[in-house]
Write an enzyme that holds these catalytic residues in place. Sequence first.
Site, PDB file in Angstrom:
ATOM      1  N   ARG A   1      -4.886  28.831   0.940  1.00  0.00           N
ATOM      2  CA  ARG A   1      -4.314  28.805  -0.411  1.00  0.00           C
ATOM      3  C   ARG A   1      -2.887  29.332  -0.376  1.00  0.00           C
ATOM      4  NH1 ARG A   1      -6.271  28.784  -5.105  1.00  0.00           N
ATOM      5  NH2 ARG A   1      -4.488  27.412  -5.309  1.00  0.00           N
TER       6      ARG A   1
ATOM      7  N   HIS B   1      -0.734  33.175  -4.731  1.00  0.00           N
ATOM      8  CA  HIS B   1      -0.845  32.938  -6.172  1.00  0.00           C
ATOM      9  C   HIS B   1      -1.436  34.140  -6.873  1.00  0.00           C
ATOM     10  CE1 HIS B   1      -4.759  31.826  -4.447  1.00  0.00           C
ATOM     11  NE2 HIS B   1      -5.257  32.301  -5.572  1.00  0.00           N
TER      12      HIS B   1
END
Lengths: 238, 187
Positions: free
Chosen positions: A155, A158
Amino acid sequence: MADLVLPSGYAGHSDDPPLDSPDYRSTVLRHPKRPLIAIPHGLSEITGPVFGEDRLGDVDNDLTKQHSGEPLGERIIVYGRVLDAGGKPIPDTLIEIWQANAAGRYLHKGDQHPAPLDPNFSGLGRTLTDSEGRYEFISVKPGAYPWGNHYNAWRPQHIHFSLYGRAFPQRLVTQMYFPGDPLFEFDPIYNSVRDERARARMVARFDLSRTVPNWALAYEWDIVLRGHGMTPFEEEIG
Amino acid sequence: MSPEITPSQTVGPYFHICLEWGDAGKYVAPAGTDGLFRLHGHILDGTGDPIPDAMIETWQADADGRFDHPDDPRGAVSWQDFTGFGRCSTDEDGFYEIFTIKPGTFLDRDGVMEAAHLNVSVFSRGLLARLVTRIYFDDEQDSNAADPVLARVPEERRGTLIAVSTEDGYRHDIHTQGPSETVFFDV
Ligand SMILES: [Fe+3]
């Protein structure tokens, strides 16, 4: 008895990702296959939960001060405004965030990533916007982390954001990304938003002017919730 | 130029860090409130397997059909310690429970009566945006039959929106997909 005069409903959310986004494998068995049914916005839609100071509890907007020591990592300031699509600021609205620590590990029993936990970092924050819709968090930059979606899946860095706005249709859970992340092109969650310009709206802007010398990098991110307008349903019935 | 709406993303599997509120989420009205009941059920995927990392949120009127909100044109009313908002994350069996009271009916746009219902959002890993549905009650047959939102749902699917009476309240399962897929709304 006279009919109630209600404010108009809330319009637009066409840039949301399709629920059926098979590159993100967990969507496959979880997305509804039948079409959603449009409904007009009545009293239970034009209203919604309103939270105040009582919801903040011990948690506040400085994620670096929740323990006896300071967390490791790159200190950051994340700030911006919450607006509706008409450009009107949304004051006194609750924002909740959660994130991995600087090593890319969540304080969560389900997170099996072999990266260290940080005893000085829980990774959750809450705040209310001020009278002009402004918010600010102080934190550390979350690390990228691997996940099981496909071989060598990671990922992008974030922060998860949860917002209520002032009415049920404005409820939004999303993720804020950091500019220039090399993982963007490989991430099926980021790319589930089909429109490139809409994806860019999830990416914060590095802000040198709000960066505090010798202390923390600043990122600006405005969050835009739906605004009043006619729903397609209201247009259809006039 | 108007700003453009920020797109939705999934809550992912770790939302509990922030969005698990425990009893403060489960109790829409305090324990001991007159008429408080337990609404419970499971959230299931397209194969009927439990979704262990989902979260349900509910929003509803008070017992008199009023909302504690400035946009209610009848005026905001706050009723005892009632919040109108409930939230529960599912356990490993996909199970959730909320403690609340039956909302009142109210007259809505065009003077149409809405039956007692909860507005519901479902979030989970694998859902890129929340799913919106409603929960009605099986002991409100007459008002359900006249409800303008249920009327927009094909008759054979209305049952997916109606909670079933139990000894201590109501039971209601949500199927995000599959042969018994729950009706979801575009709001
Ligand atoms: Fe995450």
